[in-house]
Design an enzyme around this catalytic site. Structure first.
Site, PDB file in Angstrom:
ATOM      1  N   HIS A  72     -42.085   2.440   5.859  1.00 17.05           N
ATOM      2  CA  HIS A  72     -40.911   2.738   5.047  1.00 17.05           C
ATOM      3  C   HIS A  72     -40.461   1.483   4.310  1.00 17.05           C
ATOM      4  O   HIS A  72     -40.210   0.447   4.915  1.00 17.05           O
ATOM      5  CB  HIS A  72     -39.773   3.264   5.919  1.00 17.05           C
ATOM      6  CG  HIS A  72     -39.920   4.714   6.270  1.00 17.05           C
ATOM      7  ND1 HIS A  72     -38.861   5.522   6.618  1.00 17.05           N
ATOM      8  CD2 HIS A  72     -41.016   5.507   6.317  1.00 17.05           C
ATOM      9  CE1 HIS A  72     -39.292   6.744   6.856  1.00 17.05           C
ATOM     10  NE2 HIS A  72     -40.598   6.749   6.692  1.00 17.05           N
ATOM     11  N   TYR A 201     -28.720   7.790   6.358  1.00 17.16           N
ATOM     12  CA  TYR A 201     -27.548   7.571   7.211  1.00 17.16           C
ATOM     13  C   TYR A 201     -26.338   8.098   6.446  1.00 17.16           C
ATOM     14  O   TYR A 201     -26.066   7.652   5.332  1.00 17.16           O
ATOM     15  CB  TYR A 201     -27.360   6.088   7.506  1.00 17.16           C
ATOM     16  CG  TYR A 201     -28.416   5.463   8.379  1.00 17.16           C
ATOM     17  CD1 TYR A 201     -28.179   5.227   9.733  1.00 17.16           C
ATOM     18  CD2 TYR A 201     -29.658   5.081   7.857  1.00 17.16           C
ATOM     19  CE1 TYR A 201     -29.137   4.635  10.546  1.00 17.16           C
ATOM     20  CE2 TYR A 201     -30.629   4.491   8.667  1.00 17.16           C
ATOM     21  CZ  TYR A 201     -30.354   4.275  10.003  1.00 17.16           C
ATOM     22  OH  TYR A 201     -31.310   3.690  10.789  1.00 17.16           O
ATOM     23  N   PRO A 293     -27.617   2.898  18.781  1.00 19.52           N
ATOM     24  CA  PRO A 293     -28.862   3.115  18.038  1.00 19.52           C
ATOM     25  C   PRO A 293     -28.720   3.051  16.522  1.00 19.52           C
ATOM     26  O   PRO A 293     -29.727   3.130  15.815  1.00 19.52           O
ATOM     27  CB  PRO A 293     -29.295   4.516  18.490  1.00 19.52           C
ATOM     28  CG  PRO A 293     -28.016   5.194  18.874  1.00 19.52           C
ATOM     29  CD  PRO A 293     -27.150   4.122  19.462  1.00 19.52           C
ATOM     30  N   LYS A 297     -32.233  -1.075  16.774  1.00 21.75           N
ATOM     31  CA  LYS A 297     -32.560  -2.389  17.316  1.00 21.75           C
ATOM     32  C   LYS A 297     -32.980  -2.400  18.787  1.00 21.75           C
ATOM     33  O   LYS A 297     -33.514  -3.405  19.263  1.00 21.75           O
ATOM     34  CB  LYS A 297     -31.343  -3.321  17.159  1.00 21.75           C
ATOM     35  CG  LYS A 297     -31.044  -3.670  15.718  1.00 21.75           C
ATOM     36  CD  LYS A 297     -32.098  -4.585  15.153  1.00 21.75           C
ATOM     37  CE  LYS A 297     -32.008  -4.718  13.648  1.00 21.75           C
ATOM     38  NZ  LYS A 297     -33.101  -4.067  12.940  1.00 21.75           N
ATOM     39  N   TYR A 385     -31.983  -5.161   8.893  1.00 19.37           N
ATOM     40  CA  TYR A 385     -32.649  -3.908   9.239  1.00 19.37           C
ATOM     41  C   TYR A 385     -34.139  -4.118   9.522  1.00 19.37           C
ATOM     42  O   TYR A 385     -34.686  -3.559  10.474  1.00 19.37           O
ATOM     43  CB  TYR A 385     -32.465  -2.887   8.115  1.00 19.37           C
ATOM     44  CG  TYR A 385     -32.758  -1.467   8.536  1.00 19.37           C
ATOM     45  CD1 TYR A 385     -31.776  -0.682   9.141  1.00 19.37           C
ATOM     46  CD2 TYR A 385     -34.011  -0.891   8.333  1.00 19.37           C
ATOM     47  CE1 TYR A 385     -32.035   0.631   9.531  1.00 19.37           C
ATOM     48  CE2 TYR A 385     -34.281   0.413   8.726  1.00 19.37           C
ATOM     49  CZ  TYR A 385     -33.287   1.162   9.325  1.00 19.37           C
ATOM     50  OH  TYR A 385     -33.558   2.462   9.720  1.00 19.37           O
TER      51      TYR A 385
END
Length: 394
Positions: A72, A201, A293, A297, A385
């Site tokens: 991704h 998200y 979550p 991580k 990220y």
């Protein structure tokens, strides 16, 4: 029985440490209280940082991941009717993440350990470390009706939040940092095509939502729910209806629903203990720290702990650098606290908090607007990220 490194726990961190040590010629034994089928039945995260992907390749267990994992380059954040994409690759000089389920990582590591004949004890009961403050620690455990003593040089505690490793350290020597959030994540796994080729998200007045996936044909969706919610109260129909309400309209329109393969509710907490070492016992992964979550991580932090301990042990056995052992906790915690901060921040800006007043809600929306509207803000999100660099041992 003797070994160099005794590893408590056969989750991904214990297995990965064992695989790396074996390839380096450092003998190790894994002791696990559950059986392999139980371990492989656990549904867990699946977004791997660049650093963990590289570590799995170094361990020689990346063939299936590289063949079927989904690379991704970015992800989306949705709020106030907007959808903003974080271009990970462009913002981090080419770094990406890999979507590959934790269950599959564990399976690959188990298969690799079986293939080389490394020793593992499953269904072990009464596992207990002894003499961990001496130069001759050992484990005792019961397996197949026999009590076994395992002498070792070092013990790696990879047995999770409820495991015996952290409980073997005197409470007065540990400093505990914890925050429990007033909600959980209701997750649903289904054999349906993902609604998007990247994760979404979503911040919504009704609560947070996440669109994720395990493969091009298997999806994982999450809804923020109250901390006291019961999964039995959530039928598949109720879940899908609520998810559609929280997603942008164009995304909800193309959502493909189907029967759930699994549904569960996970509570959210931030947790860290310091130090992560006591004598010759080292804590790794959930035994030492937990993150919500939201920042993806948890598994990745466990991998960075593994990398740190592995590279220290390479120098201990290869160069006699026992002085480096005392640096383990310090090195790990620097990266852990940065990941804790990012996970806390993502949780804070994306979830609905039951006690938030109008001022707090407006600040949350402004925070999202600022970071996503700023080149520096997007870069900050992206570099956290994909994962901050692993720190060198020296």
């Amino acid at each position: 029985m003797k070994t160099k490194v005794a590893i408590i726990g056969s989750g991904p961190s214990g297995l990965l440490l064992g695989q790396l040590l074996h390839r380096a010629g450092i003998d190790n034994v894994i002791v696990e209280r559950k059986n392999p089928d139980y371990i492989l039945s656990r549904i867990r995260a699946g977004v791997l940082e660049q650093g963990m992907v590289d570590l799995l390749r170094e361990a020689g267990v990346s063939e299936r991941m590289d063949a079927s994992g989904l690379v991704h380059d970015g992800f989306e954040m949705a709020f106030n009717g907007r959808r903003e994409r974080i271009d990970l690759k462009a913002l981090t000089d080419g770094k990406t993440v890999m979507v590959y389920g934790q269950t599959e990582v564990t399976r690959d590591l188990m298969d690799a350990r079986t293939a080389v004949g490394a020793r593992s004890f499953y269904d072990a009961e009464n596992v207990q470390p002894h003499d961990i403050k001496t130069d001759a620690p050992y484990l005792t455990f019961d397996c197949d009706g026999e009590t076994i003593r395992l002498d070792c040089d070092y013990i790696a505690g990879c047995d999770g939040f409820h495991g015996v490793s952290r409980q073997s350290i005197p409470e007065e020597t540990l400093k505990v940092f914890e925050r429990v959030y007033p909600f959980g994540w209701l997750g649903l796994l289904a054999d349906t095509p993902p609604v998007s080729h990247e994760l979404i998200y979503a911040n919504h007045a009704r609560g947070f939502a996440l669109c994720s996936m395990r493969s091009p044909t298997r999806t994982r969706y999450y809804l923020q729910v109250g901390a006291q919610e019961n999964v039995a109260d959530w039928s598949d129909e109720r879940f899908w209806d609520e998810l559609k309400l929280r997603l942008p309209a164009d995304v909800a329109e193309r959502l493909v629903t189907g029967p759930s393969l699994e549904k569960s509710i996970a509570p959210l907490r931030s947790f860290v203990v310091e130090p992560m070492q006591y004598g010759r016992l080292f804590l790794l992964g959930d035994a030492a720290h937990i993150v919500p979550p939201t920042g993806a991580k948890g598994l990745n932090l466990a991998a960075s702990d593994v990398s740190t301990l592995y590279r220290i042990l390479l120098k201990v056995y290869g160069e006699g650098r026992t002085d480096l052992l005392e640096k383990y906790s310090e090195i790990c915690l620097r990266r852990i606290w940065k990941a804790e901060r990012f996970s806390w921040w993502m949780t804070s800006i994306l979830h609905t908090f039951p006690d938030a007043d109008a001022f707090s809600k407006r600040l949350q929306q402004t925070e999202l607007d600022y970071y996503l509207g700023s080149a520096a803000g997007r870069k900050t999100i992206a570099e956290n990220y994909v994962g901050l660099p692993y720190e060198s041992i020296e």
